[in-house]
Design a protein around this motif. Structure first.
Motif, PDB file in Angstrom:
ATOM      1  N   MET A   1      32.275 -11.944 -14.887  1.00  8.46           N
ATOM      2  CA  MET A   1      32.785 -11.119 -13.788  1.00  8.46           C
ATOM      3  C   MET A   1      31.676 -10.220 -13.261  1.00  8.46           C
ATOM      4  SD  MET A   1      35.985  -8.447 -13.828  1.00  8.46           S
ATOM      5  CE  MET A   1      36.442  -7.539 -12.354  1.00  8.46           C
ATOM      6  N   GLY A   2      31.717  -9.923 -11.995  1.00 12.71           N
ATOM      7  CA  GLY A   2      30.735  -9.038 -11.392  1.00 12.71           C
ATOM      8  C   GLY A   2      31.302  -8.427 -10.133  1.00 12.71           C
ATOM      9  N   PRO A   3      30.501  -7.664  -9.403  1.00 10.40           N
ATOM     10  CA  PRO A   3      30.980  -7.064  -8.154  1.00 10.40           C
ATOM     11  C   PRO A   3      31.372  -8.141  -7.151  1.00 10.40           C
ATOM     12  CG  PRO A   3      28.913  -6.073  -8.873  1.00 10.40           C
ATOM     13  CD  PRO A   3      29.114  -7.287  -9.709  1.00 10.40           C
ATOM     14  N   THR A   4      32.361  -7.863  -6.349  1.00  9.97           N
ATOM     15  CA  THR A   4      32.776  -8.813  -5.323  1.00  9.97           C
ATOM     16  C   THR A   4      31.960  -8.602  -4.055  1.00  9.97           C
ATOM     17  OG1 THR A   4      34.455  -7.339  -4.398  1.00  9.97           O
ATOM     18  CG2 THR A   4      35.131  -8.781  -6.222  1.00  9.97           C
ATOM     19  N   GLU A   5      31.931  -9.628  -3.219  1.00  9.76           N
ATOM     20  CA  GLU A   5      31.220  -9.508  -1.943  1.00  9.76           C
ATOM     21  C   GLU A   5      31.837  -8.395  -1.098  1.00  9.76           C
ATOM     22  OE1 GLU A   5      30.767 -12.139   2.083  1.00  9.76           O
ATOM     23  OE2 GLU A   5      30.481 -13.190   0.175  1.00  9.76           O
ATOM     24  N   LYS A   6      33.158  -8.277  -1.137  1.00  7.78           N
ATOM     25  CA  LYS A   6      33.838  -7.232  -0.375  1.00  7.78           C
ATOM     26  C   LYS A   6      33.364  -5.848  -0.807  1.00  7.78           C
ATOM     27  CE  LYS A   6      38.484  -5.507   0.740  1.00  7.78           C
ATOM     28  NZ  LYS A   6      39.940  -5.707   0.517  1.00  7.78           N
ATOM     29  N   THR A   7      33.207  -5.666  -2.107  1.00  4.68           N
ATOM     30  CA  THR A   7      32.748  -4.380  -2.634  1.00  4.68           C
ATOM     31  C   THR A   7      31.334  -4.068  -2.168  1.00  4.68           C
ATOM     32  OG1 THR A   7      34.145  -4.510  -4.607  1.00  4.68           O
ATOM     33  CG2 THR A   7      32.186  -3.122  -4.758  1.00  4.68           C
ATOM     34  N   ILE A   8      30.446  -5.063  -2.213  1.00  2.00           N
ATOM     35  CA  ILE A   8      29.048  -4.827  -1.847  1.00  2.00           C
ATOM     36  C   ILE A   8      28.893  -4.647  -0.342  1.00  2.00           C
ATOM     37  CG2 ILE A   8      26.683  -5.684  -2.040  1.00  2.00           C
ATOM     38  CD1 ILE A   8      28.125  -4.801  -4.654  1.00  2.00           C
ATOM     39  N   LYS A   9      29.723  -5.313   0.440  1.00  2.00           N
ATOM     40  CA  LYS A   9      29.705  -5.087   1.890  1.00  2.00           C
ATOM     41  C   LYS A   9      29.998  -3.620   2.189  1.00  2.00           C
ATOM     42  CE  LYS A   9      31.907  -7.691   4.745  1.00  2.00           C
ATOM     43  NZ  LYS A   9      33.032  -8.472   5.313  1.00  2.00           N
ATOM     44  N   ARG A  10      31.006  -3.091   1.534  1.00  2.00           N
ATOM     45  CA  ARG A  10      31.365  -1.686   1.729  1.00  2.00           C
ATOM     46  C   ARG A  10      30.247  -0.774   1.241  1.00  2.00           C
ATOM     47  NH1 ARG A  10      36.017   1.530  -1.650  1.00  2.00           N
ATOM     48  NH2 ARG A  10      35.814   3.555  -0.591  1.00  2.00           N
ATOM     49  N   LEU A  11      29.674  -1.110   0.092  1.00  6.59           N
ATOM     50  CA  LEU A  11      28.594  -0.309  -0.484  1.00  6.59           C
ATOM     51  C   LEU A  11      27.390  -0.276   0.455  1.00  6.59           C
ATOM     52  CD1 LEU A  11      28.047   1.167  -3.246  1.00  6.59           C
ATOM     53  CD2 LEU A  11      26.816  -0.894  -3.929  1.00  6.59           C
ATOM     54  N   PHE A  12      27.034  -1.433   1.009  1.00  2.57           N
ATOM     55  CA  PHE A  12      25.877  -1.524   1.905  1.00  2.57           C
ATOM     56  C   PHE A  12      26.109  -0.719   3.181  1.00  2.57           C
ATOM     57  CE2 PHE A  12      23.346  -3.523   5.249  1.00  2.57           C
ATOM     58  CZ  PHE A  12      22.088  -3.525   4.666  1.00  2.57           C
ATOM     59  N   ALA A  13      27.296  -0.857   3.768  1.00  4.37           N
ATOM     60  CA  ALA A  13      27.601  -0.139   5.006  1.00  4.37           C
ATOM     61  C   ALA A  13      27.545   1.370   4.801  1.00  4.37           C
ATOM     62  CB  ALA A  13      28.973  -0.554   5.525  1.00  4.37           C
ATOM     63  N   LEU A  14      28.113   1.840   3.710  1.00  4.12           N
ATOM     64  CA  LEU A  14      28.154   3.282   3.469  1.00  4.12           C
ATOM     65  C   LEU A  14      26.810   3.840   3.012  1.00  4.12           C
ATOM     66  CD1 LEU A  14      31.681   3.696   1.820  1.00  4.12           C
ATOM     67  CD2 LEU A  14      30.965   4.289   4.140  1.00  4.12           C
ATOM     68  N   SER A  15      25.920   2.961   2.559  1.00  2.00           N
ATOM     69  CA  SER A  15      24.588   3.423   2.159  1.00  2.00           C
ATOM     70  C   SER A  15      23.696   3.668   3.367  1.00  2.00           C
ATOM     71  CB  SER A  15      23.913   2.385   1.255  1.00  2.00           C
ATOM     72  OG  SER A  15      23.450   1.271   2.017  1.00  2.00           O
ATOM     73  N   GLY A  16      24.082   3.100   4.522  1.00  5.64           N
ATOM     74  CA  GLY A  16      23.222   3.202   5.691  1.00  5.64           C
ATOM     75  C   GLY A  16      21.936   2.415   5.523  1.00  5.64           C
ATOM     76  N   ASN A  17      21.946   1.439   4.596  1.00  7.66           N
ATOM     77  CA  ASN A  17      20.760   0.633   4.286  1.00  7.66           C
ATOM     78  C   ASN A  17      19.622   1.494   3.743  1.00  7.66           C
ATOM     79  OD1 ASN A  17      19.136  -1.679   4.052  1.00  7.66           O
ATOM     80  ND2 ASN A  17      18.327  -1.455   6.126  1.00  7.66           N
ATOM     81  N   LEU A  18      19.975   2.522   2.971  1.00  5.78           N
ATOM     82  CA  LEU A  18      18.957   3.405   2.408  1.00  5.78           C
ATOM     83  C   LEU A  18      19.189   3.633   0.919  1.00  5.78           C
ATOM     84  CD1 LEU A  18      18.685   6.175   5.148  1.00  5.78           C
ATOM     85  CD2 LEU A  18      17.030   4.363   4.688  1.00  5.78           C
ATOM     86  N   CYS A  19      18.102   3.726   0.184  1.00  7.10           N
ATOM     87  CA  CYS A  19      18.150   4.104  -1.225  1.00  7.10           C
ATOM     88  C   CYS A  19      18.790   5.485  -1.331  1.00  7.10           C
ATOM     89  CB  CYS A  19      16.730   4.126  -1.790  1.00  7.10           C
ATOM     90  SG  CYS A  19      16.571   4.852  -3.438  1.00  7.10           S
ATOM     91  N   ALA A  20      19.657   5.661  -2.312  1.00  4.83           N
ATOM     92  CA  ALA A  20      20.392   6.924  -2.450  1.00  4.83           C
ATOM     93  C   ALA A  20      19.584   8.031  -3.119  1.00  4.83           C
ATOM     94  CB  ALA A  20      21.676   6.684  -3.243  1.00  4.83           C
ATOM     95  N   PHE A  21      18.372   7.723  -3.578  1.00  5.59           N
ATOM     96  CA  PHE A  21      17.581   8.735  -4.273  1.00  5.59           C
ATOM     97  C   PHE A  21      17.215   9.861  -3.309  1.00  5.59           C
ATOM     98  CE2 PHE A  21      14.132  10.581  -6.729  1.00  5.59           C
ATOM     99  CZ  PHE A  21      14.568  10.405  -8.039  1.00  5.59           C
ATOM    100  N   PRO A  22      17.355  11.119  -3.729  1.00 11.78           N
ATOM    101  CA  PRO A  22      17.125  12.250  -2.817  1.00 11.78           C
ATOM    102  C   PRO A  22      15.668  12.395  -2.387  1.00 11.78           C
ATOM    103  CG  PRO A  22      17.386  13.026  -5.071  1.00 11.78           C
ATOM    104  CD  PRO A  22      17.742  11.566  -5.079  1.00 11.78           C
ATOM    105  N   GLY A  23      15.495  12.795  -1.130  1.00  6.31           N
ATOM    106  CA  GLY A  23      14.154  13.047  -0.617  1.00  6.31           C
ATOM    107  C   GLY A  23      13.419  11.816  -0.149  1.00  6.31           C
ATOM    108  N   PHE A  24      14.062  10.652  -0.210  1.00 15.16           N
ATOM    109  CA  PHE A  24      13.425   9.411   0.204  1.00 15.16           C
ATOM    110  C   PHE A  24      14.334   8.673   1.182  1.00 15.16           C
ATOM    111  CE2 PHE A  24      11.391  10.468  -3.726  1.00 15.16           C
ATOM    112  CZ  PHE A  24      10.085  10.027  -3.593  1.00 15.16           C
TER     113      PHE A  24
END
Length: 261
Positions: A1-24
Motif C-alpha cells: 500500500m502507498g499514497p494514492t494518485e488522488k492524494t498526491i495530486k492534492r499535495l502537489f497543488a497545495l504545495s504550489g510546486n515548492l519545497c516546504a522547507f522554510p526560507g527556500f
C-alpha cells in the motif's frame, strides 16, 4: 500500500510546486521538467524510521496529513535530524506553505503525481552513455532494473497531450522565450539584474506548472502571455513605432529554415 494518485495530486497543488522547507523556494518540478522533489512521510512508513508512529494505520501512514513535499536535499536533512525536525514542526511547515502557495488542482497535476509516485511505466534516464528505457517495446524487460548515473535528477519526458510533447508547439514557445530574453536583456535601463530563467518561472507561476508540462490546450494562452511580455520591452515598442514586427506568429513560424522572426 502507498499514497494514492488522488492524494498526491492534492499535495502537489497545495504545495504550489515548492519545497516546504522554510526560507527556500526550490521547485518540486523544474521548469525544464526535471523532477527534483520527493514525497516525504512526516511519520516514517516503516518501524525504525524517523518519527515513526506505531499507532498509525497503513491508511493514515500514506494519507494526505502524513505527507509533505520536499526537495531531495531537505528531505535528507529533516530525516537525518528527527529531533530538530519533529512531526509537529513538519506539519507546521506544510501548513505554512499551503497557506502561502496553495492553488486548486489542475489537469496536469495527475501527471506530476504519477511521476512522484514512481508509477510511470516508462522512465528515461539521460546520461553520457545514452538512454535507458523501461517497459518500452524492444527495451529491457525485467522486474527490477537498477540504473547507475552520475546525475542526481531524472529528466522526465512530457506526457502525450502536453506542450512539451508537441515538437512544433515546444519549438515555438522556446522561440518566444528566446526572443523575450534577447529584447529584455538588452534593456540597459533595467533597475534590477536580468535573469534569463525568470520568464519561464513567470509562466509557471501564471499557469501553475512548467510550460512543457501544460496541456496542449494551454498553448495559445501561453503564447499570448509571452507575446505580451515581448511587446512590453523597449525594443518591441521601438519596433512597433517603426511598423516592424518583434516576433513571428505561429502560423508563419518555421516556414523558412532557421526562421528567427
Amino acid at each position: 500500500m502507498g499514497p494514492t494518485e488522488k492524494t498526491i495530486k492534492r499535495l502537489f497543488a497545495l504545495s504550489g510546486n515548492l519545497c516546504a522547507f522554510p526560507g527556500f523556494s526550490l521547485p518540486i518540478v523544474e521548469s525544464a521538467g526535471t523532477i527534483t522533489g520527493e514525497i516525504c512521510h512526516i511519520h516514517a512508513q516503516k518501524a525504525g524510521g524517523p518519527r515513526f508512529d506505531s499507532s498509525q494505520t497503513e491508511e493514515d501512514r500514506h494519507g494526505f496529513d502524513n505527507l509533505i513535499l520536499l526537495c531531495r536535499r531537505h528531505h535528507r536533512i529533516v530525516d537525518s535530524q528527527p529531533e530538530a525536525f519533529s512531526a509537529e514542526a513538519l506539519e507546521e511547515l506544510k501548513k505554512i506553505r499551503e497557506k502561502e502557495m496553495g492553488r486548486p488542482e489542475q489537469a496536469t497535476d495527475a501527471f506530476f503525481a504519477k511521476i512522484l509516485l514512481g508509477d510511470l511505466r516508462r522512465v528515461i534516464v539521460n546520461n553520457d552513455s545514452g538512454n535507458v528505457i523501461v517497459d518500452s517495446p524492444g527495451a529491457i524487460q525485467a522486474h527490477t532494473v537498477n540504473v547507475r548515473t552520475t546525475r542526481k535528477a531524472l529528466h522526465i519526458q512530457p506526457a502525450a497531450g502536453t506542450i512539451g510533447a508537441d515538437q512544433e508547439a515546444s519549438r515555438y514557445v522556446q522561440y518566444l522565450i528566446s526572443r523575450y530574453n534577447q529584447f529584455a536583456s538588452a534593456d540597459r535601463s533595467r533597475a534590477t539584474r536580468f535573469s534569463y530563467g525568470a520568464i519561464s518561472k513567470n509562466v509557471e507561476k501564471s499557469f501553475g506548472a512548467p510550460w512543457r508540462m501544460l496541456a496542449i490546450e494551454d498553448f495559445e494562452p501561453v503564447c499570448a502571455y509571452l507575446q505580451q511580455r515581448i511587446g512590453k520591452t523597449r525594443i518591441a515598442k521601438s519596433n512597433l513605432s517603426k511598423g516592424a514586427r518583434s516576433f513571428t506568429i505561429f502560423a508563419d513560424f518555421g516556414k523558412k529554415s532557421g526562421d528567427k522572426g
